[in-house]
Structure formats: C-alpha cells, structure tokens
Scaffold this motif. Structure first.
Motif, PDB file in Angstrom:
ATOM      1  N   ASP A 182       0.871  -1.190   0.000  1.00 42.43           N
ATOM      2  CA  ASP A 182       0.000   0.000   0.000  1.00 42.43           C
ATOM      3  C   ASP A 182       0.900   1.228   0.000  1.00 42.43           C
ATOM      4  OD1 ASP A 182      -1.694   2.137   0.542  1.00 42.43           O
ATOM      5  OD2 ASP A 182      -2.933   0.962   1.935  1.00 42.43           O
ATOM      6  N   TYR A 183       0.861   1.975  -1.107  1.00 33.34           N
ATOM      7  CA  TYR A 183       1.742   3.134  -1.238  1.00 33.34           C
ATOM      8  C   TYR A 183       1.340   4.269  -0.304  1.00 33.34           C
ATOM      9  CZ  TYR A 183       3.932   0.917  -5.214  1.00 33.34           C
ATOM     10  OH  TYR A 183       4.629   0.054  -6.004  1.00 33.34           O
ATOM     11  N   LYS A 184       0.039   4.351   0.078  1.00 33.81           N
ATOM     12  CA  LYS A 184      -0.409   5.414   0.990  1.00 33.81           C
ATOM     13  C   LYS A 184       0.168   5.215   2.386  1.00 33.81           C
ATOM     14  CE  LYS A 184      -4.704   6.470  -1.369  1.00 33.81           C
ATOM     15  NZ  LYS A 184      -6.161   6.460  -1.294  1.00 33.81           N
ATOM     16  N   THR A 185       0.087   3.958   2.879  1.00 32.20           N
ATOM     17  CA  THR A 185       0.593   3.694   4.227  1.00 32.20           C
ATOM     18  C   THR A 185       2.054   3.255   4.214  1.00 32.20           C
ATOM     19  OG1 THR A 185      -0.115   1.388   4.173  1.00 32.20           O
ATOM     20  CG2 THR A 185      -1.702   3.016   5.010  1.00 32.20           C
ATOM     21  N   GLN A 186       2.567   3.046   3.039  1.00 31.75           N
ATOM     22  CA  GLN A 186       3.937   2.579   2.843  1.00 31.75           C
ATOM     23  C   GLN A 186       4.219   1.309   3.653  1.00 31.75           C
ATOM     24  OE1 GLN A 186       6.580   5.885   3.578  1.00 31.75           O
ATOM     25  NE2 GLN A 186       6.069   6.843   1.632  1.00 31.75           N
ATOM     26  N   SER A 187       3.285   0.341   3.494  1.00 32.99           N
ATOM     27  CA  SER A 187       3.459  -0.925   4.195  1.00 32.99           C
ATOM     28  C   SER A 187       2.791  -2.045   3.400  1.00 32.99           C
ATOM     29  CB  SER A 187       2.862  -0.861   5.600  1.00 32.99           C
ATOM     30  OG  SER A 187       1.457  -0.661   5.510  1.00 32.99           O
TER      31      SER A 187
END
Length: 135
Positions: free
Chosen positions: A23-28
């Motif tokens: 997930d690029y938004k949460t970077q996880s």
C-alpha cells in the motif's frame, strides 16, 4: 514375453506463488497472497512390460510413479488383465487415488496409459530373450 515401450507423456505439476500487496499510501505491506496453479509437465521415457500367460506387470518411467506407492522391485502388476489376440488391457493400482487404465494394441504395438493425473503413450517392441546381448 518382454516388451520395451518408448514414448512420452505428461504428469500433473502444481506450482504455488506467494506474494504481498504493498500500500503506497501507508507505505506498508497490507496483505499476503498465495496462488496455486496446476499444469501438465511433459516428459519422455520408457516402460518395460512382462507378459506371462494371463499375468502382466509393468515397470514405469519414474515420472509416472507416485511417491506414495509400493511397487515390488519397481514393478506394478496389471489388475484384471485381459490378454487377447489383438490387445492387452487392465488397470494399474499405483496408489489409493491413482489407477490408470492401460491398453496395448498388439497389432500396432501402441501402448496407452491414462488417468486424471497422467498420461503416457509409447511404441512397444518385443525383446527376444534368446537373441543374447547386443554388446
């Protein structure tokens, strides 16, 4: 009578691919994925067939022998064999789940072995026991 049958076939092959979703938004990494696919893997090999009256046994290419099987010295006995003038038929009991049908056409020398797990087709030639060694 002994036959040498050379040919080719395919066996079921299972492949599992594992991965993760990022997930690029949460970077996880948000979840793990797993996918199993089934394909048929081709092979070539030879089988030996021994016919003694109404009894038939076969030594199969190693690709056809399941890991959970119990051949006697590498040989499987054909169940319910029918040894006719024009064909030989029966069933091989490889294990509880795998019982391929076998057909050998005595006119053409064509062997076929098929189940839901594998198939094998081969051309058979008679081995003359009295011929002696080739080399």
């Amino acid at each position: 009578m002994t036959l040498l049958c050379q040919g080719s076939g395919s066996v079921l092959n299972f492949q599992t691919e594992n991965g993760s979703v990022y997930d690029y938004k949460t970077q996880s990494l948000t979840k793990s994925t797993s996918r199993t696919t089934t394909t048929h893997r081709p092979f070539s090999g030879s089988a030996n067939v021994e016919i003694d009256g109404g009894s038939v046994r076969m030594k199969l290419p190693h690709e056809l022998v399941p890991s959970m099987s119990s051949p006697q010295d590498g040989w499987f006995t054909l169940e319910d064999p029918l040894v006719g003038d024009k064909e030989i038929t029966g069933t091989l009991h490889l294990n509880a789940f795998n019982k391929p049908k076998v057909n050998i056409d005595r006119m053409t020398g064509q062997l076929s072995l098929a189940s839901g797990f594998q198939d094998f087709s081969a051309n058979c030639t008679k081995i003359e026991a009295s011929a002696g060694p080739k080399f």
